[in-house]
Design an enzyme around this catalytic site. Structure first.
Site: not given
Ligand code: CP
Length: 309
Positions: A55, A85, A106, A134
């Site tokens: 979503r 890396k 995120r 969030h």
């Protein structure tokens, strides 16, 4: 227009700011995305996800594209960016911040979005940081409740399931704390109870809350909203026996809905893995798919505000 530099933590919003975002989202939704389309034509957007998402990633990506932005995205930056890396998040933001006008991030670590924002190179939207925050989810949740019930003030809202690891419920508490006479019922096993810092915040804001292990105690019509959540397996890697014990302890199904009473909205940030059965999806009280759709318009509105267009 609202002056917003970053979207990092739901606590940065107050009801007046939210009204402005909801007003813009409402206009965008009414046009199903056509209203003020292409206003981000000159803008470049990086969508950088170090954790899985359906979503949040798709809606940010679609929001940016509907608004005409040039979008470059990584759906698994942990593996396919130079993070693999050993490149630090800070260096990644330093580099991308010089190429892009906005970064949607995120990350698997709580606090990662704030670290990125503190570099003050480019606006950051926190699309979920570990078990931390969030905020865009919380905004779309509050908007969804407001659309369904007309107000936030005076509501009784139950949050159910994994309250310990759930960043959606944490951020939603932060927003609900900004409204009047809200009451929260936390429903969870002891192993996934809401953390003390959120409870302290609610106390400071004068929000009444209670805790119970019983989903049935909400029957019938003891609350206005039930916000169900998934027990998040990914946070139980070193305690699989605990996960197995608490999985499936709260299931909202047809028999539960039959006893619930009318006027109680069922929400879920999704994904679900059995805690709401599909046989209630067509029940008018089940609003979790509208909730997910609302995310598109909230994210379009936030992008326009952050980029001052
Ligand atoms: N609600 C939510 O954050 O879902 P995704 O993880 O699929 O983005």
């Amino acid at each position: 227009m609202l002056n917003l530099k970053h979207v990092i933590d739901a606590r940065q919003f107050d009801p007046a700011m939210m009204e402005e975002i909801f007003f813009s989202a409402d206009l965008l939704a009414k046009g199903k995305g056509r209203y003020q389309r292409k206003t981000l034509r000159e803008q470049r957007m990086a969508i950088l996800f170090y954790q899985p998402s359906l979503r949040t990633r798709f809606s940010h990506s679609l929001a940016a594209k509907l608004l005409g932005a040039c979008v470059v995205e990584s759906e698994n930056a942990r593996e396919f960016s130079s993070a693999a890396k050993g490149e630090s998040l800070e260096d990644t933001i330093q580099v991308l911040g010089r190429m892009f006008d906005l970064i949607v991030l995120r990350h698997y670590e709580a606090g990662a979005a704030k670290r990125a924002a503190d570099l003050e190179i480019v606006p950051i939207i926190n699309a979920g940081d570990g078990p931390g925050h969030h905020p865009t989810q919380a905004l779309l949740d509050v908007w969804t409740i407001k659309k369904a019930l007309g107000t936030i003030n005076g509501l009784r809202i139950a949050m159910v399931g994994d309250l310990l690891n759930g960043r959606t419920v944490r951020s939603l508490c932060y927003l609900l704390g900004k409204y009047k006479d809200v009451e929260i019922v936390f429903v969870s096993p002891l192993q996934t109870a809401m953390k003390q810092d959120v409870k302290d915040y609610l106390t400071e804001k004068g929000v009444r809350f209670s805790e119970t292990e019983s989903l049935e105690s909400l029957l019938p019509s003891k609350v206005d909203v039930i916000y169900q959540t998934r027990i998040q397996k990914e946070w139980f890697a070193d305690q699989p026996e605990v996960y197995e014990r608490i999985l499936g302890c709260y299931i909202i199904n047809r028999p539960f809905m039959d006893q619930l009473g009318q006027g109680v909205s069922i929400m879920h940030p999704l994904p679900r893995v059995g805690e709401i059965t599909p046989d209630i999806d067509n029940d008018p009280r089940a609003i979790y798919f509208q909730q997910a759709e609302n995310g598109l318009y909230i994210r379009m509105a936030l992008m326009k505000i952050l980029l001052h267009v």
